[in-house]
Write a protein that holds these residues in place. Structure first.
Motif, short mmCIF file in Angstrom:
data_model
loop_
_atom_site.label_atom_id
_atom_site.label_comp_id
_atom_site.label_asym_id
_atom_site.label_seq_id
_atom_site.Cartn_x
_atom_site.Cartn_y
_atom_site.Cartn_z
N TRP A 267 0.83 -1.21 0.00
CA TRP A 267 0.00 0.00 0.00
C TRP A 267 0.86 1.26 0.00
CZ3 TRP A 267 -0.57 -3.63 4.14
CH2 TRP A 267 -1.52 -4.63 3.88
N GLY A 268 2.07 1.16 0.53
CA GLY A 268 2.94 2.32 0.60
C GLY A 268 3.48 2.75 -0.75
N VAL A 269 3.83 1.80 -1.61
CA VAL A 269 4.39 2.15 -2.92
C VAL A 269 3.40 2.96 -3.76
CG1 VAL A 269 5.24 1.22 -5.12
CG2 VAL A 269 6.06 0.27 -2.95
N PRO A 270 2.13 2.57 -3.87
CA PRO A 270 1.18 3.42 -4.63
C PRO A 270 1.06 4.83 -4.05
CG PRO A 270 0.25 1.24 -4.30
CD PRO A 270 1.49 1.29 -3.47
N LEU A 271 1.10 4.95 -2.71
CA LEU A 271 1.04 6.28 -2.11
C LEU A 271 2.26 7.12 -2.49
CD1 LEU A 271 -0.31 5.33 1.43
CD2 LEU A 271 -1.44 6.88 -0.17
N ILE A 272 3.44 6.51 -2.47
CA ILE A 272 4.65 7.25 -2.83
C ILE A 272 4.58 7.74 -4.26
CG2 ILE A 272 7.14 7.00 -3.26
CD1 ILE A 272 7.25 5.07 -0.88
N SER A 362 -7.35 18.52 -16.66
CA SER A 362 -6.38 17.50 -16.26
C SER A 362 -6.01 17.64 -14.78
CB SER A 362 -5.12 17.58 -17.13
OG SER A 362 -4.44 18.80 -16.92
N ALA A 363 -6.06 18.88 -14.26
CA ALA A 363 -5.76 19.09 -12.84
C ALA A 363 -6.81 18.42 -11.95
CB ALA A 363 -5.67 20.58 -12.54
N VAL A 364 -8.08 18.42 -12.40
CA VAL A 364 -9.13 17.74 -11.65
C VAL A 364 -8.86 16.24 -11.62
CG1 VAL A 364 -11.61 17.26 -11.52
CG2 VAL A 364 -10.82 19.52 -12.25
N VAL A 365 -8.44 15.67 -12.76
CA VAL A 365 -8.15 14.23 -12.83
C VAL A 365 -6.99 13.87 -11.90
CG1 VAL A 365 -7.45 12.34 -14.35
CG2 VAL A 365 -9.03 14.09 -15.18
N VAL A 366 -5.97 14.73 -11.86
CA VAL A 366 -4.84 14.50 -10.95
C VAL A 366 -5.33 14.43 -9.51
CG1 VAL A 366 -2.73 15.53 -10.03
CG2 VAL A 366 -3.12 15.52 -12.49
N GLY A 367 -6.23 15.32 -9.13
CA GLY A 367 -6.79 15.29 -7.78
C GLY A 367 -7.62 14.05 -7.51
N LEU A 368 -8.37 13.59 -8.52
CA LEU A 368 -9.18 12.37 -8.35
C LEU A 368 -8.30 11.16 -8.06
CD1 LEU A 368 -11.79 12.84 -11.24
CD2 LEU A 368 -12.24 12.99 -8.79
N PHE A 369 -7.22 11.01 -8.82
CA PHE A 369 -6.32 9.88 -8.60
C PHE A 369 -5.65 9.98 -7.23
CE2 PHE A 369 -5.61 9.25 -13.42
CZ PHE A 369 -6.62 8.30 -13.46
N GLY A 370 -5.14 11.15 -6.89
CA GLY A 370 -4.44 11.31 -5.63
C GLY A 370 -5.33 11.03 -4.43
N GLY A 371 -6.54 11.59 -4.41
CA GLY A 371 -7.44 11.38 -3.29
C GLY A 371 -7.91 9.94 -3.16
N ASN A 376 -8.27 4.98 -0.03
CA ASN A 376 -8.37 3.53 -0.14
C ASN A 376 -7.10 2.83 0.33
OD1 ASN A 376 -11.06 2.84 -1.51
ND2 ASN A 376 -10.30 4.52 -2.77
N GLY A 377 -5.95 3.48 0.21
CA GLY A 377 -4.74 2.88 0.75
C GLY A 377 -4.83 2.70 2.26
N PHE A 378 -5.25 3.75 2.97
CA PHE A 378 -5.36 3.64 4.42
C PHE A 378 -6.54 2.76 4.83
CE2 PHE A 378 -2.76 7.55 4.20
CZ PHE A 378 -1.72 7.14 5.01
N ARG A 379 -7.59 2.72 4.00
CA ARG A 379 -8.70 1.80 4.30
C ARG A 379 -8.22 0.36 4.27
NH1 ARG A 379 -11.35 -1.41 1.12
NH2 ARG A 379 -10.66 -0.37 -0.79
N MET A 380 -7.45 0.01 3.24
CA MET A 380 -6.96 -1.36 3.12
C MET A 380 -6.05 -1.74 4.29
SD MET A 380 -6.17 -1.66 -0.96
CE MET A 380 -7.47 -1.42 -2.19
N ILE A 381 -5.21 -0.81 4.71
CA ILE A 381 -4.34 -1.08 5.86
C ILE A 381 -5.19 -1.36 7.10
CG2 ILE A 381 -2.60 -0.11 7.41
CD1 ILE A 381 -1.57 1.49 5.00
N GLY A 382 -6.22 -0.53 7.32
CA GLY A 382 -7.07 -0.71 8.47
C GLY A 382 -7.82 -2.03 8.46
#
Length: 426
Positions: A267-272, A362-371, A376-382
């Protein structure tokens, strides 16, 4: 006399697991992740969130991260010659705190940590707003970065003690911080005409709200359940089986804490990666785009508008944690697509293939991917890390965000210079 029932034949003993199939001491066995619904569908052991608690979680996300956003939105005024330097000061201290978090967080109370955050919040904005020295302004930004990193890592860990919707509420608040933080700077500094110094000093008001909102929290004990809480044992060299008995988190060795942090790589690699791509765009690519590109005001306008649109995407995706639950393969795919947007945007900023305000989409799409990767990364860890080390695991994984952010902002320094040279900007 009634017939005596025969005892059923004993079932044959199960073969011992092979060394290759031994489960990690930090994560549940693979079958419990893929086939068991206990962590996601069983009645929650954690206290349900009242309306007051829901508002508190959302507000803490907003107030914790709005300090970072205000500094980012003001970067072109704090140090116009090097936006990337302000971004680095706004994130590197947070990285240091998150790197150390798994080794001391369980020894310091949440209340103490959040009181420290309030002090950093207040003095940081006073220093960056009132100091005449560029170096001291960067020190003030660094204090705010420390507050944001300490507060976010603490609250992400704390949400593991609450009902699952607390993560989405927190994440939604952090997404709203992006929009409201930029709106605050534009309204006070640009529209109302107050100086950047006044804008930053007044921001201490958010720190006061931050302090009092946290005081509304009634922090529960970590939920205990025989089937959910599994012991973390001290690992002997070459031994992967779990020991019997409960191990206190405070008794974990440095090696075990490091092992816990490294086990979160999936989960950490996708966040990085996703944070690297988006912050390289923010601090580098977007700061060298304008219509016309030679006009400094035009570049500042696009920079602010692009960041605002980015925050809209972040708010939407960070608020979707309870309605969209992608799988791990999707979590890995989104950062790769984010890198693709970074490459195309950087080349486009020098060649001007697509050159008008529709670039903001494209800036909106960047925000969608980042958020989406964040929540979901922290959800999966939990959901997948054992309950008795879940708080430390979430705190340890939070460093991935700052690793990506700092790498992206370092790349942004180079990208900004390269774009300015390509476009003939002094």
């Amino acid at each position: 006399m009634p017939r005596r029932k025969k005892n059923p034949a004993p079932s044959p003993p199960s073969p011992p697991p092979s060394p290759s199939s031994a489960s990690s001491p930090l994560l549940p066995p693979p079958t419990s992740i893929t086939t068991s619904s206990r962590l996601s569908t069983s009645p929650p052991l954690k206290p349900p969130l009242t309306l007051k608690s829901q508002l508190s979680w959302w507000s803490m996300g907003l107030l914790n991260n709005i300090s970072f956003v205000i500094c980012a939105a003001s970067a072109v005024d704090i140090l116009p010659s090097s936006v990337g330097a302000v971004y680095l000061a706004n994130s590197f201290p947070s990285l240091l705190i998150r790197l150390s978090a798994p080794y001391w967080f369980d020894r310091v109370t949440y209340a103490f940590r959040m009181n420290v955050c309030f002090v950093l919040y207040t003095f940081g904005f006073l220093l960056v707003g009132l100091s005449p020295s560029s170096d001291l302004k960067l020190v003030g930004v660094a204090l705010i970065s420390s507050q944001c990193g300490l507060g976010e890592t603490s609250m992400l860990a704390l949400q593991s003690r609450y009902h699952g919707s607390s993560l989405t509420l927190w994440s939604s608040g952090t997404g709203a911080a992006g929009i409201l933080g930029y709106f605050y700077v534009v309204m006070v500094h640009r529209w109302l005409g107050f100086s950047n110094e006044v804008t930053l000093v007044v921001s201490t008001f958010f720190g006061v709200c931050y302090f009092f909102v946290f005081r509304t929290f009634d922090i529960p004990e970590m939920p205990k359940d025989e089937e959910e809480v599994e012991p973390l044992k001290k690992i002997e060299e070459g031994d992967g089986d779990a020991a019997k008995g409960k191990t206190d988190k405070k008794d974990l060795t440095l090696k075990e804490r490091l092992k816990l942090t490294l086990s979160l790589w999936r989960w950490g690699v996708p966040l990085i990666v996703v944070y690297f791509a988006e912050y390289a765009m923010q601090s580098g690519t977007w700061s060298a785009i304008g219509f016309p590109v030679e006009d400094e005001d035009a570049r500042k306008t696009f920079y602010q508008n692009a960041n605002w649109c980015y925050q809209v995407g972040v708010l939407i995706s960070r608020s979707s944690g309870t309605v969209w639950r992608p799988k791990l393969v999707t979590l890995w795919a989104m950062p790769l697509m984010q890198v693709g947007i970074l490459v195309l945007s950087t080349l486009n900023a020098s060649e001007h293939w697509w050159w008008d305000n529709s670039l903001l989409a494209s800036a909106v799409v960047v925000g969608l991917f980042g958020g989406a990767v964040y929540v979901n990364g922290f959800r999966m860890i939990g959901e997948e890390v054992k309950a008795d080390v879940r708080e430390l695991a979430i705190a340890g994984a939070a460093v991935s965000c700052d690793i990506g952010t700092n790498l992206g902002e370092a790349a942004g320094l180079w990208i900004q210079r390269w774009e300015e040279q390509r476009n003939g900007i002094n």
